[in-house]
Design an enzyme around this catalytic site. Sequence first.
Site, mmCIF file in Angstrom:
data_model
loop_
_atom_site.group_PDB
_atom_site.id
_atom_site.type_symbol
_atom_site.label_atom_id
_atom_site.label_comp_id
_atom_site.label_asym_id
_atom_site.label_seq_id
_atom_site.Cartn_x
_atom_site.Cartn_y
_atom_site.Cartn_z
ATOM 1 N N GLY A 61 0.649 -1.208 0.035
ATOM 2 C CA GLY A 61 -0.096 -0.062 -0.028
ATOM 3 C C GLY A 61 0.913 1.308 -0.057
ATOM 4 O O GLY A 61 2.020 1.290 0.145
ATOM 5 N N PRO A 62 0.248 2.357 -0.317
ATOM 6 C CA PRO A 62 1.012 3.733 -0.409
ATOM 7 C C PRO A 62 1.607 4.071 0.835
ATOM 8 O O PRO A 62 1.113 3.436 2.021
ATOM 9 C CB PRO A 62 -0.009 4.659 -0.925
ATOM 10 C CG PRO A 62 -1.389 3.837 -0.794
ATOM 11 C CD PRO A 62 -1.157 2.590 -0.861
ATOM 12 N N GLY A 64 2.139 5.876 4.374
ATOM 13 C CA GLY A 64 1.481 6.735 5.461
ATOM 14 C C GLY A 64 -0.338 5.913 5.656
ATOM 15 O O GLY A 64 -0.942 6.547 6.271
ATOM 16 N N THR A 68 3.073 -0.135 9.003
ATOM 17 C CA THR A 68 4.163 0.005 10.036
ATOM 18 C C THR A 68 3.171 -0.397 11.362
ATOM 19 O O THR A 68 3.507 -1.101 12.164
ATOM 20 C CB THR A 68 4.961 1.074 10.384
ATOM 21 O OG1 THR A 68 5.746 1.527 8.839
ATOM 22 C CG2 THR A 68 5.867 0.860 11.481
ATOM 23 N N GLU A 283 -4.952 33.544 -11.211
ATOM 24 C CA GLU A 283 -5.742 32.991 -10.354
ATOM 25 C C GLU A 283 -7.112 32.968 -10.759
ATOM 26 O O GLU A 283 -7.970 32.127 -10.809
ATOM 27 C CB GLU A 283 -5.439 33.203 -8.901
ATOM 28 C CG GLU A 283 -4.263 32.904 -8.249
ATOM 29 C CD GLU A 283 -3.720 31.466 -8.303
ATOM 30 O OE1 GLU A 283 -4.702 30.496 -8.539
ATOM 31 O OE2 GLU A 283 -2.402 31.102 -9.019
ATOM 32 N N HIS A 286 -8.007 31.029 -13.517
ATOM 33 C CA HIS A 286 -8.532 29.362 -13.021
ATOM 34 C C HIS A 286 -9.792 29.523 -12.716
ATOM 35 O O HIS A 286 -10.646 28.701 -12.954
ATOM 36 C CB HIS A 286 -7.787 28.929 -11.992
ATOM 37 C CG HIS A 286 -6.172 28.666 -12.416
ATOM 38 N ND1 HIS A 286 -5.892 27.883 -13.510
ATOM 39 C CD2 HIS A 286 -4.981 29.009 -12.039
ATOM 40 C CE1 HIS A 286 -4.532 27.544 -13.598
ATOM 41 N NE2 HIS A 286 -3.928 28.474 -12.592
#
Length: 487
Positions: A61-62, A64, A68, A283, A286
Amino acid sequence: MQFGKTKARFLMEAETGVKFADVAGVEEAKQDLQEVVTFLKTPERFTSVGARIPKGVLLVGPPGTGKTLLAKAIAGEAGVPFFSLSGSEFVEMFVGVGASRVRDLFKRAKENSPCLIFIDEIDAVGRQRGAGIGGGNDEREQTLNQLLTEMDGFEGNSGIIIIAATNRPDVLDSALMRPGRFDRQVSVDAPDIKGRLSILDVHCRNKKLAPEVSLESIARRTPGFTGADLANLLNEAAILTARRRKEAITLSEIDDAVDRVIAGMEGKPLTDGRSKRLIAYHEVGHALVGTLVAEHDPVQKVTLIPRGQAQGLTWFAPDEEQMLVSRAQIKARIMGTLGGRAAEEAVFGHAEVTTGAGGDIQQVASLARQMVTRFGMSDLGPVSLEAGNQEVFLGRDLMTRSDLSDAVAAKIDLAVREIVFKCYHETKTLVDQHRECMDRLVDLLIEKETLDGDEFRAIVSEFTVIPAKDRFTPILQSSSSSQLPVQ
Ligand code: ADP
Ligand code: MG
Ligand code: ZN
């Protein structure tokens, strides 16, 4: 540098203190791994009926997403020690060091069984061997061979289970996946909205939230966020709260933390002048195009407050968990992305356009190319013209990529160009037609520095009719990250 002296540098935690309840939003993975806990706790149950206990589980998996954390939770639930080491540490070491470290690790683990060994970033050592590009890395190969030897060397019921994590299962050496090695795979994906909500729940256990803060609306605003991003978000919000000397985290800290996690730290606004005006037009370009094209996501806000590398940003509210994207939507995204450059050109002229649109241009090229080569959305027809995996990896993929003839490659380029030119023309026309509206928006933006979506649309609707947003209803969950603002 000391030669020949290898100090064992793996980590051992006698008790991780992590439980499955600390890992949220990955219910399927937790279910799959529940069995591993049982293997560690009561191996007799399996061996007495002749079942072979798996030695290795690969978490895929990616970054984060909690791999762990899951490995630690397995050790925590089973009450066994946790040994860990990371594959990436071996790559730059002297020949022989990695192999001897693996040997030490397994020796210590055997002395402490039952236990769990966690190998993070296993792709750093476990890449397909012998691809021959960039030179074989002897250290890597020796480390990998040692790992395979160790895994073969102990019986399935020795009480040691090895969990490895990677986000690139496709590059792993096939020898690693053989039965008796990492023959089980569990995928740990970025969470959907429900998953994000439960991760937020876990991480606000020790935080004070004002009553008006709704975790659900945070979850809705953060598509594409991983567990680590969400943990980070709540932590940033808590830090801001302390800095502002407030009693509890309010919506304003959450908002600021979301922006910060996505786009980086705020900087100082530019002082008024030509470049500020240019950025404002860029901006507004956009945002205006995004507002006027029906299939575009609606504007959430436009700001001239710099963040990270960007001098200004336009944020759009993505459709929640959208899985399928239509041709019209991709075209809308291309047009919105070109809106910045089109506005610069409309106002300041051909010679004065700036490098500020560099990122936009790159993104447009990538979108248009994917329309042609992956999604069959051009005149070349519904044909897949490229392997889905864009990266070139150690020889294997290099072959498939050069399968394309020069003639086809030229046709692709032409089709990409055609899409971009046509979209730019349409965008420029739209911008030119709404020049007056744009001037007004720019004046207001320079005065206020930030306009939210409703303010923005209120002004636009004084000049023209805003088309209703044509949005898909969510069909399937996904982790689209169209949350990223446009610079
Ligand atoms: P990975 O190993 O997949 O890169 P980590 O397990 O290191 O991710 O996650 C980093 C941190 O992010 C964790 O310590 C935890 O605080 C948070 N986190 C990540 N995923 C989750 C999750 N599914 N549930 C709760 N917290 C998570
Ligand atoms: Mg990790
Ligand atoms: Zn831009």
